[in-house]
Enzyme design. Structure first.
Site, PDB file in Angstrom:
ATOM      1  N   HIS A  36       0.714  -1.290   0.128  1.00  0.00           N
ATOM      2  CA  HIS A  36       0.020   0.099   0.010  1.00  0.00           C
ATOM      3  C   HIS A  36       0.721   1.356  -0.213  1.00  0.00           C
ATOM      4  O   HIS A  36       0.626   2.126  -0.731  1.00  0.00           O
ATOM      5  CB  HIS A  36      -0.864   0.111   1.235  1.00  0.00           C
ATOM      6  CG  HIS A  36      -1.805  -1.144   1.199  1.00  0.00           C
ATOM      7  ND1 HIS A  36      -1.627  -2.150   2.168  1.00  0.00           N
ATOM      8  CD2 HIS A  36      -3.128  -1.277   0.730  1.00  0.00           C
ATOM      9  CE1 HIS A  36      -2.615  -2.925   2.045  1.00  0.00           C
ATOM     10  NE2 HIS A  36      -3.476  -2.549   1.322  1.00  0.00           N
ATOM     11  N   ASP A 149      -3.986  -7.510  -7.507  1.00  0.00           N
ATOM     12  CA  ASP A 149      -5.427  -7.867  -7.895  1.00  0.00           C
ATOM     13  C   ASP A 149      -5.741  -7.597  -9.473  1.00  0.00           C
ATOM     14  O   ASP A 149      -6.359  -6.484  -9.627  1.00  0.00           O
ATOM     15  CB  ASP A 149      -6.502  -7.036  -6.902  1.00  0.00           C
ATOM     16  CG  ASP A 149      -6.321  -7.379  -5.455  1.00  0.00           C
ATOM     17  OD1 ASP A 149      -6.280  -8.655  -5.073  1.00  0.00           O
ATOM     18  OD2 ASP A 149      -5.681  -6.627  -4.723  1.00  0.00           O
TER      19      ASP A 149
HETATM   20  O1  PAF Z   1      -8.161  -4.006  -3.231  1.00  0.00           O
HETATM   21  C1  PAF Z   1      -8.878  -3.522  -2.198  1.00  0.00           C
HETATM   22  O2  PAF Z   1      -8.177  -3.304  -1.150  1.00  0.00           O
HETATM   23  C2  PAF Z   1     -10.467  -3.403  -2.312  1.00  0.00           C
HETATM   24  O3  PAF Z   1     -11.046  -4.503  -3.130  1.00  0.00           O
HETATM   25  C3  PAF Z   1     -10.617  -1.937  -2.652  1.00  0.00           C
HETATM   26  C4  PAF Z   1     -10.286  -1.860  -4.165  1.00  0.00           C
HETATM   27  C5  PAF Z   1     -10.108  -0.945  -1.749  1.00  0.00           C
HETATM   28  C6  PAF Z   1     -12.142  -2.028  -2.564  1.00  0.00           C
HETATM   29  O4  PAF Z   1     -12.717  -2.327  -1.408  1.00  0.00           O
END
Ligand code: PAF
Length: 286
Positions: A36, A149
């Site tokens: 992140h 993802d």
């Molecule tokens: O990837 C994630 O953490 C979640 O799927 C997101 C994009 C924040 C949506 O809740």
């Protein structure tokens, strides 16, 4: 860095930030890790202000999934974001996101089907719905998502294009390459579910994927090579392999051979209590 939990103050704060320049949004569900923070650092290079949303979105968890167990640690997350120069954390309560009577669902056909969409029915409707709401709430110029993802990224790009989500130009949706641990395991908040032994075995996933890619790029038959990948993971201690597939990188159409368009290997497998996903690109046949 402000932390805001209600929509009206969010809108006022965002309109002030916007006077200074572009705004980038990094949507997250919290339990932040280096992956992140990489998104945040990329966002800072691209925009004057970075907004991080932290919301564990109940609509993307199916019955029996880990919604209740999903780590929630807003204070610790904010402590990680503060030194990164984030302007604002948008951390709505579930009732602020989905108030009493909330009834709208966004469903993206095609790219949502199969892979994680097959194993987690309704998951991508939940993702598309919350991301559309986040885009409307924050109205970012740029939004960044991890390539880990991959299917989620394809769903969000399709949804934003189909719904003309603009501000005032199309929101620039950027995929950021997966951040990996030293042994190659993709960083994920769900790695926290692994015991020490499971964590050591989990490194077999990226290793087996790399071997599969080398074999397919060298001309090995796709179906047999994917079956070998599955056997390698089960031998390494994975409980099961939910899917291991070669797909067109953009449309996610299934492939049985490499062609002129970029291809992607996508895998989901369970080890211990964790469901791990990963994906890697392959070179084209020319
Ligand atoms: O990837 C994630 O953490 C979640 O799927 C997101 C994009 C924040 C949506 O809740």
């Amino acid at each position: 860095m402000q932390t805001i939990a209600r929509l009206d103050p969010l809108r006022s704060a965002v309109s002030l930030l916007r006077h200074d320049g572009e705004v980038a949004l990094v949507p997250t569900m919290g339990a932040l890790h280096e992956g992140h923070l990489t998104l945040v650092r990329e966002a800072r290079k691209l925009a004057e202000h970075v907004i991080v949303s932290i919301f564990v979105n109940p609509r993307q968890f199916g019955a029996g999934e880990d919604l209740d167990a999903y780590p929630r640690q807003l204070e610790a997350d904010c402590a990680l974001l503060h030194p990164e120069g984030v302007s604002l954390v948008w951390a709505p309560e579930p009732g602020a996101m989905y108030p009493e009577g909330y009834s709208t669902n966004i469903s993206v056909a095609g790219v949502s089907e199969g892979l994680c969409g097959g194993d987690r029915p309704g998951h991508f409707d939940g993702v598309a719905t919350v991301v559309c709401k986040l885009f409307n709430q924050v109205m970012p110029d740029i939004a960044l998502f991890g390539e880990k993802d991959w299917q989620q990224l394809a769903v969000i790009r399709r949804m934003a294009r189909d719904l003309d989500l603009t501000r005032p130009a199309a929101i620039n949706i950027i995929g950021v390459p997966t951040v990996r641990e030293a042994d190659g395991l993709a960083m994920s908040s769900r790695n926290a579910y692994l015991s020490a032994d499971e964590r050591a075995s989990a490194a077999a996933l990226p290793r087996a994927m790399r071997n599969t890619i080398t074999a397919i790029e060298d001309g090995a038959p796709v179906a047999a090579t994917l079956a070998e990948l599955e056997s390698a993971l089960l031998a390494a201690g994975f409980r099961n392999v939910e899917y291991a597939e070669l797909r067109d990188a953009e449309t996610l159409a299934p492939l049985d051979a490499l062609g002129a368009r970029p291809a992607r290997l996508l895998v989901a497998a369970r080890i211990g209590k964790a469901r791990l996903i990963d994906n890697m690109g392959l070179r084209t046949s020319r």
